[in-house]
Enzyme design. Structure first.
Site, PDB file in Angstrom:
ATOM      1  N   HIS A   1       0.958  -1.266   0.145  1.00 21.89           N
ATOM      2  CA  HIS A   1      -0.110  -0.126  -0.106  1.00 21.89           C
ATOM      3  C   HIS A   1       1.019   1.133   0.022  1.00 21.89           C
ATOM      4  O   HIS A   1       1.604   1.660   1.085  1.00 21.89           O
ATOM      5  CB  HIS A   1      -0.925  -0.080   1.095  1.00 21.89           C
ATOM      6  CG  HIS A   1      -1.905   0.904   1.358  1.00 21.89           C
ATOM      7  ND1 HIS A   1      -1.902   2.027   2.360  1.00 21.89           N
ATOM      8  CD2 HIS A   1      -2.729   1.691   0.626  1.00 21.89           C
ATOM      9  CE1 HIS A   1      -2.615   2.973   2.187  1.00 21.89           C
ATOM     10  NE2 HIS A   1      -3.522   2.435   1.269  1.00 21.89           N
TER      11      HIS A   1
ATOM     12  N   GLU B   1       1.023  -0.710  -5.084  1.00 19.59           N
ATOM     13  CA  GLU B   1      -0.045   0.171  -5.324  1.00 19.59           C
ATOM     14  C   GLU B   1       0.326   1.666  -5.450  1.00 19.59           C
ATOM     15  O   GLU B   1       1.020   2.182  -4.451  1.00 19.59           O
ATOM     16  CB  GLU B   1      -1.100  -0.005  -4.040  1.00 19.59           C
ATOM     17  CG  GLU B   1      -2.413   0.800  -4.245  1.00 19.59           C
ATOM     18  CD  GLU B   1      -2.484   1.873  -3.390  1.00 19.59           C
ATOM     19  OE1 GLU B   1      -3.577   2.401  -3.330  1.00 19.59           O
ATOM     20  OE2 GLU B   1      -1.784   2.392  -2.685  1.00 19.59           O
TER      21      GLU B   1
ATOM     22  N   ASP C   1      -1.658   5.520  -6.068  1.00 17.04           N
ATOM     23  CA  ASP C   1      -2.852   6.514  -6.134  1.00 17.04           C
ATOM     24  C   ASP C   1      -2.112   7.415  -7.283  1.00 17.04           C
ATOM     25  O   ASP C   1      -1.298   7.989  -7.179  1.00 17.04           O
ATOM     26  CB  ASP C   1      -3.277   6.999  -5.037  1.00 17.04           C
ATOM     27  CG  ASP C   1      -3.682   5.949  -3.815  1.00 17.04           C
ATOM     28  OD1 ASP C   1      -4.298   5.063  -4.118  1.00 17.04           O
ATOM     29  OD2 ASP C   1      -2.976   6.322  -2.480  1.00 17.04           O
TER      30      ASP C   1
ATOM     31  N   HIS D   1      -1.345  10.039  -2.799  1.00 17.91           N
ATOM     32  CA  HIS D   1      -2.573   9.684  -2.177  1.00 17.91           C
ATOM     33  C   HIS D   1      -3.826  10.648  -2.639  1.00 17.91           C
ATOM     34  O   HIS D   1      -4.781  10.266  -2.658  1.00 17.91           O
ATOM     35  CB  HIS D   1      -2.424   9.453  -0.469  1.00 17.91           C
ATOM     36  CG  HIS D   1      -3.866   8.826   0.032  1.00 17.91           C
ATOM     37  ND1 HIS D   1      -4.586   9.513   0.882  1.00 17.91           N
ATOM     38  CD2 HIS D   1      -4.168   7.655  -0.194  1.00 17.91           C
ATOM     39  CE1 HIS D   1      -5.545   8.906   1.073  1.00 17.91           C
ATOM     40  NE2 HIS D   1      -5.617   7.611   0.515  1.00 17.91           N
TER      41      HIS D   1
END
Length: 377
Positions: free
Chosen positions: A28, A55, A57, A70
């Site tokens: 993450h 991951e 964003d 993020h």
């Protein structure tokens, strides 16, 4: 593209009898429990620690480059507030119905973002990571792709990308720049264009996730085929109880059903035309059927997914749903652990034994070790 999953399952099948499936470890924001999130250093460390996927964003710059943050508001995870040359960029904007103050990616060119450095977003919980503040630059999607390619060349191990489109309705039709002009950037299309170019020479597995519905629906119906992209689509799930509603919060309702795209988005499926539709309604027979029509899996909020007060999740088990389940986010700090659980290793071992398909975690090394302990005994 997905052949490596078959090879992986073959290798671990005999050893993973203790777990119903071999779960993915999804880093993450990279190894964000150890280093400032969404940086090359955090992604590289996560891959070294054994992550199956990293991951990212994605938000756009003023000149149309996808960068890994993020949020498009930058002051929570960078040093932008300390840089005098950007003091006048501070503003207030309405993002998905909520007023936010700060500095926003869409008001900076990539060259200007190169002047920023990443900072730990949870400094009070992660002082060791905060000690690395102002060392690492921001990173683009193109540079993340280069990282996974270089890692495979050096290690011989392929790592996948797990990519989230942040606030697609805001960037496409609602958001405005400092000068008042519309942002007018379709980040879902921008993402597929970039993946299309990459996949001409690479077959790393890719997941695309979103809290909104209509952009995933478009990808399933048209976008993936139009751009010849191979990717699995994941519907992120916020608050399932239906209590975190707009205007107090937007965590229970997909914003594309409320904002300027609401009329168009609600035509996708009759169940979306309910005035009070929220994420919890996916956990009905009708909701499950709808999800299966466009998504390959869900990413539920783990605080609710594993709660005994949330029996809705049983619909996925009782219906033998083919959807993958990748709950978020598993963290080692005590404040994030369930009551009665002493550490992240214990929590993850319990989760893996339940048959979860994968987990988002800030602590890749712990998750990889916990999976080995739970699934190879």
């Amino acid at each position: 593209m997905w052949r490596f999953f078959g090879m992986l399952l073959f290798v671990v099948n005999a050893a993973s009898a203790a777990c119903p499936v071999w779960p993915l470890v999804i880093a993450h924001r990279g190894a964000s429990g150890n280093l400032p999130e969404h940086t090359a250093a955090a992604y590289w460390l996560a891959m070294q620690q054994g992550a199956d996927f990293i991951e990212a964003d994605l938000v756009p710059t003023k000149d149309g480059v996808l960068v890994s943050r993020h949020e498009n508001e930058l002051s929570q995870s960078t040093n932008v507030a300390t840089l005098s040359q950007f003091a006048k960029r501070k503003s207030r904007k309405i993002i998905d119905g909520i007023e936010v103050e700060g500095w926003f990616s869409e008001d900076f060119t990539l060259a200007e973002l190169r002047e920023l450095k990443a900072r730990e977003s949870k400094p009070e919980l992660r002082p060791d990571s905060a000690a690395q503040n102002d060392r690492y630059p921001l990173i683009t999607l193109a540079e993340i792709i280069q990282l996974v390619e270089r890692f495979e060349q050096q290690s011989g191990r392929r790592v996948g990308l797990y990519l989230e489109t942040k606030h697609p309705t805001y960037f496409r039709v609602e958001g405005r720049r400092l000068d008042g002009s519309l942002i007018n950037q379709d980040i879902s299309m921008m993402l597929l264009q970039q993946l299309s170019q990459w996949q001409r020479q690479a077959d790393n597995p890719v997941y695309i996730q979103s809290f909104e519905i209509s952009n995933l629906w478009w990808m399933h119906q048209q976008g993936l085929q139009q751009y010849q992209v191979k990717a699995k689509l994941i519907q992120l799930i916020g608050d399932m109880s239906g209590t975190s509603l707009y205007p107090a919060s937007n965590f229970a309702e997909p914003w594309d059903l409320l904002g300027k795209t609401a009329r168009e988005a609600r035509q996708i499926n009759p169940m979306l035309q309910q005035a009070d539709f929220h994420y919890g309604q996916f956990f009905t027979a009708e909701g499950l059927k709808f999800l299966q029509s466009y998504a390959d899996g869900i990413g539920p909020w783990k605080e609710q997914w594993f709660s005994q007060s949330q029996p809705q999740r049983k619909v996925f088990l009782s219906a033998r749903s083919p959807l993958k389940v990748h709950p978020y986010t598993f963290r080692a700090e005590k404040t994030f652990l369930p009551a009665g659980v002493t550490d992240l290793t214990t929590e993850l071992r319990q989760v893996f034994l339940q048959g979860i398909d994968g987990v988002f975690t800030d602590f890749t090394a712990i998750a990889v070790q916990s999976r080995a302990q739970a699934c190879t005994n």
